[in-house]
Scaffold this motif. Structure first.
Motif, short mmCIF file in Angstrom:
data_model
loop_
_atom_site.label_atom_id
_atom_site.label_comp_id
_atom_site.label_asym_id
_atom_site.label_seq_id
_atom_site.Cartn_x
_atom_site.Cartn_y
_atom_site.Cartn_z
N ASP A 74 10.39 -38.11 -14.78
CA ASP A 74 11.48 -37.15 -14.97
C ASP A 74 10.91 -35.94 -15.71
N PHE A 75 10.38 -35.01 -14.93
CA PHE A 75 9.79 -33.82 -15.53
C PHE A 75 10.84 -32.87 -16.11
N PHE A 76 12.11 -33.16 -15.87
CA PHE A 76 13.17 -32.25 -16.30
C PHE A 76 13.94 -32.77 -17.52
N TYR A 77 13.49 -33.87 -18.10
CA TYR A 77 14.06 -34.38 -19.35
C TYR A 77 15.58 -34.55 -19.24
N GLY A 78 16.03 -35.15 -18.14
CA GLY A 78 17.45 -35.40 -17.97
C GLY A 78 18.26 -34.18 -17.56
N ASP A 79 17.57 -33.12 -17.15
CA ASP A 79 18.27 -31.88 -16.79
C ASP A 79 17.85 -31.41 -15.39
N PRO A 80 18.07 -32.25 -14.36
CA PRO A 80 17.76 -31.79 -13.01
C PRO A 80 18.68 -30.65 -12.63
N TYR A 81 18.26 -29.88 -11.63
CA TYR A 81 19.10 -28.75 -11.22
C TYR A 81 20.42 -29.25 -10.65
N ASP A 95 13.76 -22.53 -17.52
CA ASP A 95 13.75 -23.65 -18.48
C ASP A 95 12.80 -24.77 -18.05
N HIS A 96 12.40 -24.76 -16.78
CA HIS A 96 11.58 -25.86 -16.25
C HIS A 96 10.47 -25.29 -15.38
N GLY A 97 9.54 -24.62 -16.03
CA GLY A 97 8.44 -24.02 -15.28
C GLY A 97 7.43 -25.06 -14.82
N ALA A 98 6.75 -24.75 -13.74
CA ALA A 98 5.74 -25.68 -13.21
C ALA A 98 4.56 -25.83 -14.16
N ASP A 99 4.29 -24.82 -15.00
CA ASP A 99 3.20 -24.95 -15.98
C ASP A 99 3.50 -26.07 -16.96
N LYS A 100 4.77 -26.17 -17.36
CA LYS A 100 5.16 -27.28 -18.26
C LYS A 100 5.03 -28.60 -17.52
N GLY A 101 5.40 -28.61 -16.24
CA GLY A 101 5.25 -29.82 -15.43
C GLY A 101 3.80 -30.26 -15.36
N PHE A 102 2.91 -29.31 -15.19
CA PHE A 102 1.47 -29.61 -15.14
C PHE A 102 1.01 -30.21 -16.47
N ALA A 105 2.29 -33.72 -16.76
CA ALA A 105 1.69 -34.67 -15.81
C ALA A 105 0.42 -35.30 -16.36
N LYS A 106 -0.30 -34.56 -17.18
CA LYS A 106 -1.60 -35.06 -17.65
C LYS A 106 -1.48 -36.34 -18.48
N PRO A 107 -0.57 -36.43 -19.47
CA PRO A 107 -0.45 -37.72 -20.19
C PRO A 107 0.09 -38.85 -19.31
N VAL A 108 0.89 -38.51 -18.29
CA VAL A 108 1.34 -39.55 -17.35
C VAL A 108 0.12 -40.14 -16.64
N ILE A 109 -0.76 -39.27 -16.19
CA ILE A 109 -1.98 -39.73 -15.50
C ILE A 109 -2.84 -40.56 -16.45
N GLN A 110 -2.93 -40.13 -17.70
CA GLN A 110 -3.70 -40.90 -18.68
C GLN A 110 -3.11 -42.30 -18.87
N ASP A 111 -1.79 -42.39 -18.91
CA ASP A 111 -1.15 -43.70 -19.06
C ASP A 111 -1.40 -44.58 -17.83
N LEU A 112 -1.38 -43.97 -16.65
CA LEU A 112 -1.68 -44.73 -15.44
C LEU A 112 -3.10 -45.28 -15.50
N LYS A 113 -4.03 -44.46 -15.97
CA LYS A 113 -5.43 -44.91 -16.07
C LYS A 113 -5.56 -46.01 -17.12
N ALA A 129 5.30 -29.24 -5.74
CA ALA A 129 4.04 -28.89 -5.09
C ALA A 129 3.21 -27.95 -5.96
N LYS A 130 3.88 -27.09 -6.72
CA LYS A 130 3.16 -26.19 -7.62
C LYS A 130 2.45 -26.99 -8.72
N VAL A 131 3.11 -28.03 -9.21
CA VAL A 131 2.49 -28.89 -10.22
C VAL A 131 1.26 -29.60 -9.62
N VAL A 132 1.43 -30.11 -8.41
CA VAL A 132 0.34 -30.87 -7.78
C VAL A 132 -0.84 -29.98 -7.44
#
Length: 238
Positions: A74-81, A95-102, A105-113, A129-132
């Motif tokens: 949930d990259f939008f912290y409970g605030d989807p459009y 309020d929800h820029g892709a830079d923040k999403g990026f 995403a990094k700590p999520v990937i770390q947790d997966l690893k 797609a911008k985040v990816v």
């Protein structure tokens, strides 16, 4: 027009949809599905409607059934459009820029690893797609898929370092076929990066996750894109 298309066909969000469950990953509430014994992971980065969209979770389950451990945060912290004339999509995106999403995403990937997952792919839809594509510029993921991307630029594509698939729609003001073809031309100048680019006829922006489940043609087109995504991850996330 582009703003309207970005928000077309909003899903009926359902926090209990899907075969998986929600847990915290990288500090974010995340829908997870698949075998915890898998060494292969896939990160799903949603469109503006977020991680409770039933079609998104259905796709997560489909990818999990192919042997991947799948996470859709949930990259939008409970605030989807939410369609609201008093808060247009442009204001929501501030309020929800892709830079923040990026960054998120990094700590999520770390947790997966940290769970023992050794290879991760990522697929992003519209906003996601911008985040990816940002993740694809570094060592974060093994492969990327962009589905009807929004906000992705020529410079983004020039900086990609991992195998990338771009699935575009014929009817799309946000990433029209001409722009997707330009992305393809850039990728042909990068022989070190394998690429797959496909434009789906007669479909509109958002068709891979915001399709009408009662429309057999819409389901067929979405399934074809899902299969292309799975094939890409099977090839490069291993």
């Amino acid at each position: 027009m582009a703003g309207r298309q970005c928000c077309a066909n909003p899903p009926n969000l359902n926090p209990s949809s899907g075969a998986g469950h929600v847990e915290k990953l990288g500090g974010l509430s995340t829908y997870v599905t698949g075998s915890t014994h898998s060494k292969l992971g896939v990160l799903l980065v949603s469109d503006v409607y977020g991680y409770e969209a039933p079609n998104l979770r259905k796709l997560a389950d489909k990818i999990a059934a192919a042997g991947f451990y799948v996470a859709a945060p949930d990259f939008f912290y409970g605030d989807p459009y939410v369609v609201n004339p008093e808060r247009p999509i442009q204001a929501w995106i501030k309020d929800h820029g892709a830079d923040k999403g990026f960054d998120d995403a990094k700590p999520v990937i770390q947790d997966l690893k940290s769970k023992g997952i050794s290879a991760i792919g990522a697929v992003g839809f519209c906003w996601g797609a911008k985040v990816v594509v940002q993740l694809a510029k570094g060592e974060f993921i093994k492969a990327a898929v962009l589905c009807h991307p929004s906000f992705v630029t020529h410079d983004d594509i020039k900086a990609v370092k991992v195998p990338i698939a771009i699935l575009g729609a014929e009817i799309d003001q946000l990433s029209p076929p001409a722009l997707v073809k330009e992305f393809e031309e850039i990728l042909t100048t990068k022989p070190e990066v394998d690429a797959f680019v496909k434009i789906f006829p007669k479909v509109s922006h958002g068709w891979t996750v915001r399709y009408n489940t009662e429309d057999p043609d819409a389901v067929k087109c979405a399934d074809e894109a899902h299969q292309n995504t799975l094939e890409w991850f099977a090839k490069y996330v291993k």
